[in-house]
Design an enzyme around this catalytic site. Structure first.
Site, short mmCIF file in Angstrom:
data_model
loop_
_atom_site.label_atom_id
_atom_site.label_comp_id
_atom_site.label_asym_id
_atom_site.label_seq_id
_atom_site.Cartn_x
_atom_site.Cartn_y
_atom_site.Cartn_z
N VAL A 42 -1.17 3.64 0.22
CA VAL A 42 -2.13 2.55 0.43
C VAL A 42 -3.52 3.10 0.73
O VAL A 42 -4.53 2.60 0.22
CB VAL A 42 -1.65 1.60 1.55
CG1 VAL A 42 -2.67 0.50 1.81
CG2 VAL A 42 -0.31 0.98 1.17
N CYS A 43 -3.59 4.16 1.52
CA CYS A 43 -4.90 4.75 1.85
C CYS A 43 -5.60 5.27 0.60
O CYS A 43 -6.81 5.08 0.44
CB CYS A 43 -4.74 5.88 2.87
SG CYS A 43 -4.11 5.33 4.47
#
Length: 159
Positions: free
Chosen positions: A53-54
């Site tokens: 996600v990052c």
């Protein structure tokens, strides 16, 4: 533990080591919040370098960086990893804004987003030219993130 600063309050001050890719060179230096005074600042707190996600979040913000700078804003990413990790991550994904290291999570604690034993909550704070918090989003789970369109709309509202 402090709560996240509310809109209309001064952002907690800090100084952190960080790096910015400039072509093939990685410029390492200290980043002081006070140095960002004079224009909007988007502080992006993310849990970890090179995580799914990052990576998606920071790559989207890099792709839309001209949109943010066109609104007069600077973007800084902050996570607990050190500068060597940040450099590998930035090089691999060509991250176009500074990544700051908060290994003791002191800044995350000051912003009320540290989670004991887990790291930090994925969060975004938009500060105005006087470093006052104008908008924030603190995720509960951190499995999603605020997209560039939403951040750009908040930045445009500052004008």
């Amino acid at each position: 533990m402090p709560k996240p600063p509310e809109a209309g309050t001064q952002a907690p001050d800090f100084t952190l080591p960080g790096l910015l890719l400039d072509g093939d060179a990685a410029e390492r230096r200290e980043y002081r919040l006070a140095d960002a005074k004079g224009g909007p600042l988007v502080l992006v707190f993310y849990p970890g370098d090179d995580t799914a996600v990052c990576t998606k979040q920071l790559c989207e913000y890099t792709s839309d960086l001209e949109r943010f700078t066109g609104l007069g804003a600077t973007v800084w990413g902050i996570s607990p990893q050190g500068l060597d990790s940040h450099e590998r991550f930035a090089r691999k994904h060509r991250i176009g804004f500074p990544l700051l290291a908060d290994p003791d999570r002191e800044v995350a604690k000051a912003y009320g987003i540290a989670v004991p034993g887990l790291g930090l909550r994925r969060s975004v704070f938009i500060l105005d030219a006087d470093l006052t918090v104008r908008w924030k989003h603190v995720a509960l789970a951190g499995l999603t993130f605020r997209h560039s369109d939403e951040l750009a709309a908040q930045l445009a509202a500052l004008g």
